[in-house]
Design a protein around this motif. Structure first.
Motif, short mmCIF file in Angstrom:
data_model
loop_
_atom_site.label_atom_id
_atom_site.label_comp_id
_atom_site.label_asym_id
_atom_site.label_seq_id
_atom_site.Cartn_x
_atom_site.Cartn_y
_atom_site.Cartn_z
N THR A 65 1.00 -1.05 0.15
CA THR A 65 -0.02 -0.22 -0.10
C THR A 65 0.69 1.16 -0.17
O THR A 65 0.31 2.46 0.04
CB THR A 65 -0.82 -0.02 1.36
OG1 THR A 65 -0.23 -0.18 2.31
CG2 THR A 65 -1.79 -1.57 1.40
N ALA A 66 2.32 1.09 0.23
CA ALA A 66 2.89 2.24 0.20
C ALA A 66 3.13 3.00 -1.13
O ALA A 66 3.58 4.01 -1.25
CB ALA A 66 4.20 1.85 0.81
N VAL A 67 2.32 2.10 -2.46
CA VAL A 67 2.63 2.62 -3.66
C VAL A 67 1.61 2.82 -4.49
O VAL A 67 0.70 2.10 -3.47
CB VAL A 67 4.02 1.60 -4.44
CG1 VAL A 67 5.21 1.90 -3.95
CG2 VAL A 67 2.98 -0.06 -4.09
N ALA A 68 1.61 3.52 -5.64
CA ALA A 68 0.42 3.26 -6.34
C ALA A 68 0.12 2.02 -7.13
O ALA A 68 0.90 1.25 -7.21
CB ALA A 68 0.37 4.10 -7.50
N ASP A 69 -1.00 1.52 -7.58
CA ASP A 69 -1.42 0.26 -8.05
C ASP A 69 -0.85 0.10 -9.04
O ASP A 69 -1.52 1.20 -10.10
CB ASP A 69 -2.63 0.19 -8.47
CG ASP A 69 -3.64 -0.27 -7.07
OD1 ASP A 69 -3.15 -0.39 -5.99
OD2 ASP A 69 -5.46 0.37 -6.80
N GLY A 70 -0.55 -0.29 -9.02
CA GLY A 70 0.02 -1.01 -10.77
C GLY A 70 1.99 -1.83 -10.60
O GLY A 70 2.23 -2.29 -9.64
N PRO A 71 2.46 -2.35 -11.86
CA PRO A 71 4.02 -2.90 -11.80
C PRO A 71 5.28 -1.74 -10.84
O PRO A 71 5.00 -0.75 -11.02
CB PRO A 71 4.29 -2.76 -13.49
CG PRO A 71 3.28 -1.44 -14.01
CD PRO A 71 1.88 -1.33 -13.18
N ILE A 72 5.44 -3.28 -10.50
CA ILE A 72 6.31 -3.37 -9.45
C ILE A 72 8.09 -3.36 -9.84
O ILE A 72 7.37 -4.47 -10.65
CB ILE A 72 6.46 -2.90 -8.13
CG1 ILE A 72 6.36 -4.64 -8.21
CG2 ILE A 72 5.48 -1.57 -7.53
CD1 ILE A 72 6.09 -4.95 -6.28
N ASN A 73 8.93 -3.60 -9.42
CA ASN A 73 10.70 -4.21 -10.21
C ASN A 73 10.62 -4.71 -8.59
O ASN A 73 10.97 -4.13 -7.73
CB ASN A 73 10.95 -3.08 -11.10
CG ASN A 73 11.19 -2.36 -11.73
OD1 ASN A 73 9.95 -3.38 -12.87
ND2 ASN A 73 11.44 -1.17 -12.44
N VAL A 94 1.12 -4.20 -8.27
CA VAL A 94 0.58 -4.51 -6.78
C VAL A 94 -1.48 -4.09 -7.42
O VAL A 94 -1.43 -2.93 -7.97
CB VAL A 94 1.31 -3.87 -6.14
CG1 VAL A 94 2.11 -4.71 -5.66
CG2 VAL A 94 1.27 -2.20 -6.35
N ASP A 95 -1.98 -4.17 -6.62
CA ASP A 95 -3.63 -3.62 -6.67
C ASP A 95 -3.94 -2.99 -5.37
O ASP A 95 -4.54 -5.21 -4.74
CB ASP A 95 -4.63 -4.39 -7.63
CG ASP A 95 -6.11 -3.12 -7.91
OD1 ASP A 95 -6.25 -2.27 -7.10
OD2 ASP A 95 -6.62 -3.66 -8.67
N ASN A 96 -4.57 -2.79 -4.41
CA ASN A 96 -4.75 -2.33 -3.37
C ASN A 96 -6.13 -1.59 -3.17
O ASN A 96 -7.01 -1.55 -2.29
CB ASN A 96 -3.97 -2.07 -2.54
CG ASN A 96 -2.70 -2.31 -2.04
OD1 ASN A 96 -2.69 -3.83 -1.47
ND2 ASN A 96 -1.43 -2.68 -2.49
N THR A 97 -6.90 -1.45 -4.56
CA THR A 97 -7.88 -0.54 -4.15
C THR A 97 -9.41 -1.49 -4.24
O THR A 97 -8.84 -2.45 -5.55
CB THR A 97 -8.25 -0.13 -6.15
OG1 THR A 97 -6.95 0.77 -5.65
CG2 THR A 97 -9.63 0.78 -5.71
#
Length: 222
Positions: A65-73, A94-97
């Motif tokens: 939840t520290a980042v926006a929904d979407g791809p991460i590396n 990641v998707d937390n919505t």
């Protein structure tokens, strides 16, 4: 004995999560590494998304939840005891919505005709809408669930989930569909009378209460 390890870097792999996996909330990131000469000193995990960066030693527990929904590396870097290093990177989403869900109709109340339940939901990674009628679940595909209520007394709500495990639920609505007229009766026994007398008229309904009673005498309303 002096062991020199100045050329061969360690081998490293990220074991969890898997590349391309969908994640939400807090999860653990784990990497393994091997080195045939000096041995592994440490494994560093680094997570990036745009300007965001977070790092820690494997295994690393990270709150997405520290980042926006979407791809991460996710990059794992292994260091051996001689100072050599090697890295590997995977990409996950990641998707937390939670999905948006709307109980459009019908409203809470009593109805004399069949009612169509209409639920709609929106999400970028949709999974299913589950409609609960008197506790019994029925699954529907996004973005809409429709169900016809025949005569009966119902408690209705719905839940929408996405492929990341996020969910959202509507309020519960109590709905009664009553297409059967109320049943009325009286205590008149059919005998003739030469004075005033009382007749008791009653009415019942299996699903809803009786709102009022209209009655007539010799075809005339009273």
């Amino acid at each position: 004995v002096i062991v020199r390890d100045t050329i061969v870097p360690p081998s490293v792999a990220i074991t969890t999560p898997l590349s391309g996996e969908n994640k939400s909330g807090t999860f653990s990131i784990t990497a393994t590494a091997t080195d045939d000469r000096s041995g592994i000193n440490s494994i560093l995990i680094n997570i990036t998304q745009g300007v965001y960066s977070s790092s820690g030693n494997s295994p690393y527990s990270w709150d997405s939840t520290a980042v926006a929904d979407g791809p991460i590396n996710i990059t794992a870097t292994a260091y051996d005891k001689a100072g050599n290093s090697n890295s590997t990177t995977i990409f996950i989403d990641v998707d937390n919505t939670a999905p948006a869900i709307y109980f459009n109709s019908p409203a809470v109340g009593n109805y004399s005709l069949e009612q169509i339940i209409n639920i709609t939901a929106l999400d970028s990674h949709p999974a299913k809408i589950t409609l609960y009628i008197n506790g019994t679940p029925t699954d529907f595909n996004f973005p809409e669930a429709n169900y016809t209520l025949s005569e009966g007394n119902y408690s209705v709500y719905a839940n929408a989930t996405d492929t990341f495990g996020n969910s959202n639920v509507t309020e519960t609505r109590n709905i009664i569909v009553d297409k059967t007229p109320s049943v009325s009766s009286d205590d008149y026994n059919g005998n003739w009378h030469n004075a005033d007398f009382n007749v008791v008229i009653t009415a019942t309904d299996e699903l809803t209460s009786v709102a009022y009673i209209n009655y007539s005498y010799n075809s005339g309303a009273i």
